[in-house]
Motif scaffolding. Structure first.
Motif, mmCIF file in Angstrom:
data_model
loop_
_atom_site.group_PDB
_atom_site.id
_atom_site.type_symbol
_atom_site.label_atom_id
_atom_site.label_comp_id
_atom_site.label_asym_id
_atom_site.label_seq_id
_atom_site.Cartn_x
_atom_site.Cartn_y
_atom_site.Cartn_z
ATOM 1 N N SER A 1 -4.738 -0.925 1.484
ATOM 2 C CA SER A 1 -3.627 -1.831 1.813
ATOM 3 C C SER A 1 -4.121 -3.270 1.776
ATOM 4 O O SER A 1 -5.206 -3.588 2.281
ATOM 5 C CB SER A 1 -3.090 -1.515 3.215
ATOM 6 O OG SER A 1 -2.228 -2.552 3.635
ATOM 7 N N GLY B 1 0.818 -1.214 0.000
ATOM 8 C CA GLY B 1 0.000 0.000 0.000
ATOM 9 C C GLY B 1 0.849 1.261 0.000
ATOM 10 O O GLY B 1 0.496 2.272 -0.622
ATOM 11 N N THR C 1 -2.353 8.866 12.084
ATOM 12 C CA THR C 1 -2.225 7.825 11.075
ATOM 13 C C THR C 1 -0.945 7.041 11.294
ATOM 14 O O THR C 1 -0.122 7.371 12.149
ATOM 15 C CB THR C 1 -2.272 8.447 9.657
ATOM 16 O OG1 THR C 1 -2.251 7.398 8.686
ATOM 17 C CG2 THR C 1 -1.100 9.383 9.384
ATOM 18 N N GLY D 1 0.781 -6.188 -0.160
ATOM 19 C CA GLY D 1 0.121 -5.742 -1.385
ATOM 20 C C GLY D 1 -0.646 -4.459 -1.163
ATOM 21 O O GLY D 1 -0.880 -4.031 -0.023
ATOM 22 N N ALA E 1 -6.144 2.672 3.539
ATOM 23 C CA ALA E 1 -5.503 1.411 3.962
ATOM 24 C C ALA E 1 -6.475 0.554 4.767
ATOM 25 O O ALA E 1 -6.429 -0.675 4.702
ATOM 26 C CB ALA E 1 -4.240 1.704 4.767
ATOM 27 N N HIS E 2 -7.359 1.220 5.540
ATOM 28 C CA HIS E 2 -8.294 0.489 6.413
ATOM 29 C C HIS E 2 -9.700 0.437 5.809
ATOM 30 O O HIS E 2 -10.641 0.095 6.526
ATOM 31 C CB HIS E 2 -8.416 1.183 7.775
ATOM 32 C CG HIS E 2 -7.111 1.452 8.453
ATOM 33 N ND1 HIS E 2 -6.988 2.273 9.550
ATOM 34 C CD2 HIS E 2 -5.858 1.011 8.191
ATOM 35 C CE1 HIS E 2 -5.729 2.328 9.936
ATOM 36 N NE2 HIS E 2 -5.009 1.579 9.124
ATOM 37 N N HIS F 1 -2.098 -5.666 3.047
ATOM 38 C CA HIS F 1 -1.108 -6.279 3.933
ATOM 39 C C HIS F 1 -1.749 -7.390 4.778
ATOM 40 O O HIS F 1 -2.956 -7.385 5.007
ATOM 41 C CB HIS F 1 -0.517 -5.189 4.848
ATOM 42 C CG HIS F 1 0.553 -5.696 5.756
ATOM 43 N ND1 HIS F 1 0.317 -6.038 7.074
ATOM 44 C CD2 HIS F 1 1.863 -5.930 5.532
ATOM 45 C CE1 HIS F 1 1.451 -6.454 7.627
ATOM 46 N NE2 HIS F 1 2.402 -6.400 6.711
ATOM 47 N N PHE G 1 -3.061 5.153 16.858
ATOM 48 C CA PHE G 1 -1.755 5.482 16.370
ATOM 49 C C PHE G 1 -1.084 6.401 17.382
ATOM 50 O O PHE G 1 -1.343 7.600 17.373
ATOM 51 C CB PHE G 1 -1.856 6.160 15.007
ATOM 52 C CG PHE G 1 -2.308 5.169 13.957
ATOM 53 C CD1 PHE G 1 -1.402 4.239 13.467
ATOM 54 C CD2 PHE G 1 -3.615 5.128 13.530
ATOM 55 C CE1 PHE G 1 -1.806 3.312 12.503
ATOM 56 C CE2 PHE G 1 -4.013 4.205 12.583
ATOM 57 C CZ PHE G 1 -3.124 3.289 12.073
ATOM 58 N N THR H 1 -2.101 -7.849 7.729
ATOM 59 C CA THR H 1 -2.897 -7.424 8.885
ATOM 60 C C THR H 1 -4.242 -6.822 8.474
ATOM 61 O O THR H 1 -4.978 -6.341 9.332
ATOM 62 C CB THR H 1 -2.119 -6.375 9.705
ATOM 63 O OG1 THR H 1 -1.730 -5.320 8.810
ATOM 64 C CG2 THR H 1 -0.884 -6.960 10.351
ATOM 65 N N ARG I 1 -3.493 -2.964 20.514
ATOM 66 C CA ARG I 1 -2.458 -2.018 20.064
ATOM 67 C C ARG I 1 -2.963 -0.581 20.145
ATOM 68 O O ARG I 1 -4.138 -0.324 19.890
ATOM 69 C CB ARG I 1 -2.080 -2.318 18.614
ATOM 70 C CG ARG I 1 -1.278 -3.609 18.468
ATOM 71 C CD ARG I 1 0.105 -3.536 19.096
ATOM 72 N NE ARG I 1 1.014 -2.908 18.184
ATOM 73 C CZ ARG I 1 1.787 -3.555 17.319
ATOM 74 N NH1 ARG I 1 1.797 -4.874 17.281
ATOM 75 N NH2 ARG I 1 2.570 -2.906 16.500
ATOM 76 N N TYR J 1 -10.749 -2.582 12.019
ATOM 77 C CA TYR J 1 -10.310 -2.527 13.419
ATOM 78 C C TYR J 1 -11.512 -2.305 14.325
ATOM 79 O O TYR J 1 -12.566 -1.843 13.865
ATOM 80 C CB TYR J 1 -9.314 -1.370 13.634
ATOM 81 C CG TYR J 1 -7.965 -1.614 12.994
ATOM 82 C CD1 TYR J 1 -7.081 -2.546 13.520
ATOM 83 C CD2 TYR J 1 -7.577 -0.919 11.850
ATOM 84 C CE1 TYR J 1 -5.847 -2.782 12.926
ATOM 85 C CE2 TYR J 1 -6.342 -1.157 11.245
ATOM 86 C CZ TYR J 1 -5.487 -2.089 11.805
ATOM 87 O OH TYR J 1 -4.270 -2.329 11.211
#
Ligand code: T4K
Length: 369
Positions: free
Chosen positions: A181, A62, A85, A193, A159-160, A183, A313, A185, A310, A281
């Motif tokens: 994204s 991404g 972010t 990717g 991405a999300h 990815h 950000f 995750t 987690r 998320y």
């Protein structure tokens, strides 16, 4: 379930190996392992259809997709962006030779606050870059209005936001480019990717050249880089498309479970009412005075139970050591982002959690509630 087993914020959705192996055998047989092979092209077409994006390009990740989008739009100057972010958003702006200018977020949406954007616009501003953080969609209508008024571009870091919609429209209908994204995750992944949906077919053509060293018909035509998705990643992506519906159903179940859990726990704010359909998320915000623990103490307690959410950000980007003294980048106070980053937490959220620890997360909070 074994209480020592660690529970992470996410685990990748992985296809049954038996469904991948025939494609790998094909790749081995053909020896066409990268550079726009049949699996790459098939995945690109399938994702364009799924995301209802006419001008979609695949990338090796991404981050390079977003960087190339900025380059292909031929931007110069300053980009107004949220500091709430992942570092990739900001580093893309910098690698594209542009200057990020941080704008505070709206406390309700956690995305760029459109009321604050115009005070940052100067004759150097070339674009607004919004992040659909956690899959919460920016105020795309207000952002479009502002961009049209000032004749600047709009890029979204989505991405999300894979499969997100806004008022029934695919989210990539807004802005000049939207990056997704892919990815490990992420809701949908090709291990590593990315995919970018472009408004203009010409910009997609430029981006497609850029991701392959700028080469057109054997000759470099523009400055390019290598950002192609290979055949193995593409095959994994195709196999994952077949299990995406199940993954989404499982995440929907977890979201509902968390919603019911937190409806009865004081001091935990959820965002389900504004999360879009990307199911990426599950953020919560902790009010320490009502909950009895700060976000950080909560994390420590959860860690003792082998549960590892987690704080995406934290720290926000304007507090990175290499940026924090940059007066050209930090031009406004950022009180909302500085408040939000202290309290937000992303809980474990992925399909496999149902069999591997959702009950432990629920038990942890129920015992505190
Ligand atoms: N813009 C935004 C807003 C983003 O959030 C991101 C990426 C990007 C742009 C850039 O897109 P990509 O270039 O990545 O496509 C992870 C991801 O690596 C990153 O893609 C993602 N955002 C970010 C929010 O999360 P980390 O540093 O938190 O990853 P890591 O390795 O700590 O993984 C988190 C958890 O996932 C681990 O605790 C366990 C689990 N995991 C992870 C991997 C990689 C696994 O179970 N298996 C795995 O293979 O960044």
């Amino acid at each position: 379930m074994d209480k020592k087993k660690k529970i992470y914020v996410t685990q990748p959705m992985l296809p049954d190996l038996n469904n991948v192996l025939p494609m790998l055998e094909d790749v081995w047989e053909s020896k066409h392992v990268t550079n726009f092979g049949p699996y790459h092209n098939k995945l690109e077409n399938e994702l364009a259809r799924l995301l209802k994006a006419d001008n979609l390009s695949l990338f090796s990740n991404g981050t390079l997709g977003l960087l190339i989008a900025l380059k292909a739009l031929d931007l110069e100057g300053e980009v107004i962006v949220t500091p709430f972010t992942f570092p990739a958003t900001i580093t893309c702006i910098e690698w594209a030779g542009l200057t990020p200018v941080f704008c505070d977020i709206d406390e309700k949406t956690l995305c760029l606050n459109p009321d604050l954007i115009e005070e940052l616009i100067t004759d150097k501003t070339c674009a607004i870059l919004g992040v659909h953080v956690y899959g919460i969609i920016c105020d795309v209508e207000r952002i479009s209005e502002i961009a049209n008024k000032h004749n600047i571009k709009v890029i979204y870091d989505g991405a999300h936001a894979f499969m997100s919609t806004y008022k029934g429209q695919p989210v990539s209908d807004y802005g000049d480019a939207t990056m997704f994204s892919l990815h490990a995750t992420k809701l949908f992944n090709s291990i590593e990717g990315g995919a970018v949906s472009f408004k203009s077919p010409e910009v997609k053509t430029t981006a497609d050249l850029m991701k392959n060293f700028g080469i057109n018909a054997g000759v470099p035509e523009i400055t390019g880089i290598n950002a192609k998705m290979n055949e193995i990643s593409s095959a994994i992506g195709l196999a994952n498309l077949n299990i995406l519906k199940q993954e989404r159903e499982k995440r929907e179940y977890i979201k509902n479970t968390y919603d019911s859990l937190f409806a009865h726990i004081k001091g935990v704010k959820t965002y389900s009412h504004i999360l879009s359909d990307s199911l990426q998320y599950y953020p919560i915000s902790i009010d320490a005075s009502l909950f009895g623990l700060s976000r950080d103490k909560l994390m420590t307690e959860m860690g003792k139970h082998n549960i590892f959410p987690r704080k995406y950000f934290y720290p926000a980007c304007h507090r990175y050591p290499y940026l924090k003294n940059r007066k050209d980048i930090i031009r406004m106070d950022l009180p909302i982002v500085e408040k939000v980053e202290q309290n937000i937490l992303c809980l474990p959220f992925y399909g496999g959690l149902i069999e591997n620890g959702l009950d432990r997360v629920v038990e942890f909070f129920s015992n505190r509630g």
